[in-house]
Design a protein around this motif. Structure first.
Motif, PDB file in Angstrom:
ATOM      1  N   TRP A 136      -3.658   7.247  -3.750  1.00 36.53           N
ATOM      2  CA  TRP A 136      -3.699   5.989  -2.976  1.00 36.53           C
ATOM      3  C   TRP A 136      -3.465   4.565  -4.010  1.00 36.53           C
ATOM      4  O   TRP A 136      -4.247   4.732  -5.054  1.00 36.53           O
ATOM      5  N   SER A 161      -3.248   0.520  -3.527  1.00 34.91           N
ATOM      6  CA  SER A 161      -3.282  -0.392  -2.690  1.00 34.91           C
ATOM      7  C   SER A 161      -3.363  -2.126  -3.356  1.00 34.91           C
ATOM      8  O   SER A 161      -4.271  -2.063  -3.998  1.00 34.91           O
ATOM      9  N   GLU A 164       1.014  -1.152   0.054  1.00 35.29           N
ATOM     10  CA  GLU A 164       0.053   0.077   0.110  1.00 35.29           C
ATOM     11  C   GLU A 164       0.942   1.247   0.073  1.00 35.29           C
ATOM     12  O   GLU A 164       1.814   1.328   0.704  1.00 35.29           O
TER      13      GLU A 164
END
Length: 621
Positions: free
Chosen positions: A567, A569, A551
């Motif tokens: 982001w 992940s 992540e």
């Protein structure tokens, strides 16, 4: 008082029970069982037909249809609840009813009786305010029954009880509260918010915003209230309450749960990290607060002993928890939480991930709990030891089919703060009906019609714990001004800064097995830009579930309150908990303002747990 229904509420969502025992307190204590709860609605003044002067014909005023009625605490007799309400439509002066206008402090009967004028409510400040504007938030009664704190003012009726016939407008005074933040004592003082009275009725806690590394930050404070009849410095110069002997609820030796030892990243979940002060326990021995996450993206409540600093984690459900009130005997707590709604599950549903990337993402993830003015909070009853194992409390308003106007109607959301009665047998909370722009127009959620009198969009609810015996009320001794683990505050001091680990590569070792390779980087000549990445190698803190994958989160402040995260992940959980947390092609990119909470994302972030899929909210919802 209108009876709504009775309920025997369920224990919360089983999907959340994949908790990490190593991170929960007192898993060995048996969970409390559901109990009977009856919810009723308290009476309020009628709604004005419109806001034009004279449209209200009720002799003691009318409410604005769309303004919130904010309930607070009970008076010490337990028969009255304090609240703020916005009056409108009053006739012009010299009509006696002209005083019923604007935001006012009222008392509402809880025992099916009325005041001598026949109303089950009484306006305390009507006819008193004159040139003073009263705030509306967090009304709280002192234990003498003669004073009420509301926002940053204390309303007093001198030697008379506020509920008595002798408490008339000419006897009511409104005194501002001031926190001195300059060395010479000049000026209006520091900006304070979310004040809470300590049970000793002498001390107070509050929050204050500041700017740290180009981003908004917040700290909790603790101090003593002192009446100042003749101020010599600062404004206002009229009689006021000063907050003195102030301590910042900040441990400068451990401001975050992460520390560094060489190339090792050390995670200590019991570190005192007061992100937002939330109040005190019933005995006043502990301070409650929203703290740094113990599990990634999971915003929880904690309690810390004011003297020893010992920390208890009160909640662990992956949804967002915020306001809390602890019963007078410390045995129970009522919280407001999004648990059961699925609002935060796409972020926090996968359990046992250490909060590594939260160093970059926590401000943004905490801001997704609302959609503008719409809150997804519901009231929940928890015992003293809080969430643990598969126990996540009892939903207070669980009864009914969720039909319009029912106590379980999902379009009615709870507002801060729920409050216990002095005898521990009742809980009061208020709700607001969702309104545009959080519904209607471009928003896919249609706006509901209110079933309340006059189309009112706010209501005050009373939960009766019918199987309980009243507890005996105890006086709370005055606590010390000193908080040994806190940072003493001297007017003029700068706000402290939280110490983040420096840029570099680190290893975080799981408490039971595995590890995480962690990288931390900052923007060139701009420490407010932060990127945190983690690769998990069969990481486990409980030896039941194991985290693998990677992540990475980059946080960039667009303004003081507006943040952007990029982001990426790809995490897998095996063992007892089988699930994934994955971003779509190109990642997940979210911008959100901490003051408005409007969700605006590109890309996707999806969590799947044991086959159940949790997706992010649609933009604007």
């Amino acid at each position: 008082m209108r009876l709504q229904t009775a309920l025997l509420g369920p224990i919360a969502w089983a999907i959340a029970s994949n908790a990490n025992p190593a991170l929960n307190h007192r898993n060995d204590i048996a969970p409390s069982q559901p109990e009977p709860i009856v919810v009723t609605e308290l009476p309020l003044p009628p709604v004005a037909p419109n806001t034009k002067p004279g449209s209200c014909t009720h002799r003691t005023g009318c409410l604005d249809r769309t303004s919130s009625v904010q309930s607070g605490t009970f008076l010490p007799d337990g028969n009255h609840v304090v609240a703020s309400a916005n009056f409108t439509g009053a006739p012009a002066s010299p009509n006696p009813a002209s005083i019923y206008t604007g935001v006012q402090l009222i008392l509402v009967k809880t025992d099916n009786t009325t005041f001598p004028n026949g109303d089950p409510w009484k306006c305390i400040t009507c006819g008193v305010l004159r040139n003073h504007t009263l705030g509306a938030s967090y009304p709280q009664a002192f234990k003498d029954g003669k004073r009420i704190l509301i926002e940053t003012d204390i309303v007093s009726c001198g030697e008379e009880l506020l509920s008595s016939e002798k408490c008339t407008p000419e006897k009511v005074y409104i005194h501002p509260i001031r926190w001195d933040n300059k060395a010479d004592g000049s000026g209006p003082g520091g900006t304070i918010r979310e004040l809470r009275i300590h049970p000793d009725n002498v001390h107070i806690g509050f929050n204050s915003f500041g700017i740290s590394s180009g981003k908004i930050d917040e700290y909790g404070y603790f101090g003593r209230l002192r009446f100042n009849p003749s101020p010599k410095t600062g404004t206002p110069s009229a009689p006021r309450y000063d907050i003195v002997n102030v301590t910042i609820l900040f441990d400068k030796h451990a401001s975050l749960p992460f520390s560094v030892n060489g190339s090792n990243l050390i995670f200590e979940p019991d570190t005192i990290t007061v992100g937002e002060f939330r109040g005190f326990t019933g005995s006043g021995k502990e301070v409650t607060y929203v703290g740094s996450p113990v599990e990634s993206c999971n915003i929880d409540l904690f309690a810390a002993d004011l003297t020893t600093g010992k920390v208890r984690r009160l909640t662990s459900h992956p949804e967002y928890t915020d306001p809390i009130d602890v019963s007078p005997d410390d045995k129970w707590q009522v919280i407001l939480d999004t648990r059961g709604t699925g609002r935060q599950m796409f972020l926090a549903g996968l359990r046992g991930i250490p909060p590594v990337t939260d160093m970059a993402s926590v401000t943004v993830t905490a801001s997704t709990r609302n959609n503008g003015a719409r809150r997804f909070f519901e009231p929940w009853l928890l015992d003293h030891d809080g969430d643990r194992g598969g126990y996540f409390g009892q939903k207070i308003n669980a009864a009914g089919d969720g039909s319009p106007g029912s106590i379980s109607d999902p379009n009615w959301n709870a507002g801060a703060d729920p409050r216990w009665s002095p005898d521990g047998t009742r809980i009061v909370y208020f709700q607001n009906l969702v309104q545009a722009p959080a519904c209607g127009g471009r928003n896919p959620l249609p706006c509901p019609n209110s079933t309340e009198q006059g189309g009112r969009t706010s209501r005050v609810m009373l939960a009766h714990l019918t199987s309980r015996e009243p507890i005996e009320q105890q006086d709370v001794e005055t606590v010390s001004d000193e908080v040994p683990w806190g940072t003493p505050y001297t007017p003029g001091d700068k706000m402290p800064e939280r110490s983040y680990p420096g840029a570099g590569n680190y290893t975080l070792t799981g408490k039971k097995s595995g590890s995480a390779s962690v990288s931390i980087a900052y923007g060139h000549n701009n420490p407010s830009i932060m990127t945190v990445g983690a690769t998990y190698h069969n990481y486990s803190d409980d030896e039941l579930s194991f985290i693998s994958g990677s992540e990475k989160v980059k946080s960039t402040p667009v303004s003081v309150t507006l943040n952007r995260v990029d982001w990426f992940s790809d995490i897998v959980s095996t063992g007892k908990q089988k699930g994934t947390k994955k971003t779509g092609p190109g990642g997940f990119h979210l911008e959100i303002d901490t003051m408005t909470n409007i969700f605006n994302a590109n890309g996707t972030l999806t969590t799947t747990i044991d086959g159940e899929v949790f997706k992010q909210p649609a933009n604007g919802t």
